[in-house]
Design an enzyme around this catalytic site. Sequence first.
Site, short mmCIF file in Angstrom:
data_model
loop_
_atom_site.label_atom_id
_atom_site.label_comp_id
_atom_site.label_asym_id
_atom_site.label_seq_id
_atom_site.Cartn_x
_atom_site.Cartn_y
_atom_site.Cartn_z
N ASN A 11 65.49 15.00 83.33
CA ASN A 11 65.60 14.74 81.90
C ASN A 11 66.18 13.34 81.73
OD1 ASN A 11 66.16 14.66 79.19
ND2 ASN A 11 67.78 16.23 79.25
N LYS A 13 66.54 11.76 79.07
CA LYS A 13 67.24 11.60 77.78
C LYS A 13 66.81 10.28 77.11
CE LYS A 13 71.07 14.22 79.67
NZ LYS A 13 72.35 14.82 79.37
N HIS A 99 67.58 22.06 74.23
CA HIS A 99 68.66 21.39 74.99
C HIS A 99 69.93 21.39 74.13
CE1 HIS A 99 70.98 18.34 77.08
NE2 HIS A 99 70.17 18.51 78.11
N GLU A 101 72.03 19.21 73.60
CA GLU A 101 72.21 18.00 72.79
C GLU A 101 71.38 18.10 71.51
OE1 GLU A 101 71.42 15.16 75.92
OE2 GLU A 101 73.30 15.77 76.89
N GLU A 169 72.22 25.82 81.36
CA GLU A 169 72.99 24.57 81.36
C GLU A 169 74.30 24.76 80.60
OE1 GLU A 169 70.28 20.96 81.94
OE2 GLU A 169 70.30 21.37 79.81
N GLY A 175 76.73 16.17 82.10
CA GLY A 175 77.21 14.79 82.09
C GLY A 175 78.70 14.64 82.34
N SER A 214 75.30 18.41 85.72
CA SER A 214 75.95 17.64 86.78
C SER A 214 75.43 17.96 88.18
CB SER A 214 77.48 17.79 86.73
OG SER A 214 77.98 17.24 85.53
#
Length: 252
Positions: A11, A13, A99, A101, A169, A175, A214
């Site tokens: 991904n 991003k 996701h 985010e 996730e 991250g 991560s």
Amino acid sequence: MTAPTPLIAGNWKMHGLAASLDEARAVAAALAGGVGAKATRVAICPAAPLISRMAQALAGSRVETGGQDCRAEASGAFTGDVAAEMLADAGATLVILGHSERRAGHGEDDALVAAKVGAALRAGLEPIICVGEALDQRESGHALSVVIGQVRGSLPAGLAGRPFSVAYEPVWAIGTGLTPTTPEIEEMHRAIRRVLGEMFGPAADRAPILYGGSVKPSNAAEILHAAEVGGALVGGASLKADDFLEIIRALG
Ligand code: PEP
């Protein structure tokens, strides 16, 4: 039970310009040269403006191209948004949906994610549906119920018999360099597998359950060999071909 085909998806991003396609080309060249197990599927999901060029750069290779989101509607006055059919038209074969985010930054709830999954299926795209708990939900002992609720709410009945994957996730692992313990990952992946069976029957055994959060070269082998882990959704470590390839290699 039919074992799922493993999938390692990157991904990107909101990273990457045309020059970054060289990283994707390097991944494709290494796979062609024998890196990674033949059965493993590999995908890279760049931001929308790069999808078409990514798909062209990877044409004829083992690396698939994916989108990072799509609109639930097929077309219309939705400035700035992208329809699933547009992703497919640009050369994508997969799309990441739900996701964290998007859920947190764009207010996407399970019902909207499910509608987007439906749109992806109508466009012939294979969805990678993301679920995961926040840190306070894990610390308060609610991780399993939150994630199972997301699975039940975000995966529409139309997925039955269609190729898809679920990416677990944990939000607090994305991250941050933090990861759950291997037993925590296995507990969650087993629970997701059980619910997929309840929802879709034995055919859902073919859907890989990816871990994301991560994943990097140093922890990939342990995570990827945990029970019911059928691959990974990789953010930061997918931007550099060398790191991404190390993760692909770790799957064996
Ligand atoms: C992600 O964004 O899906 C992700 C897993 O990111 P990272 O690997 O950087 O934690």
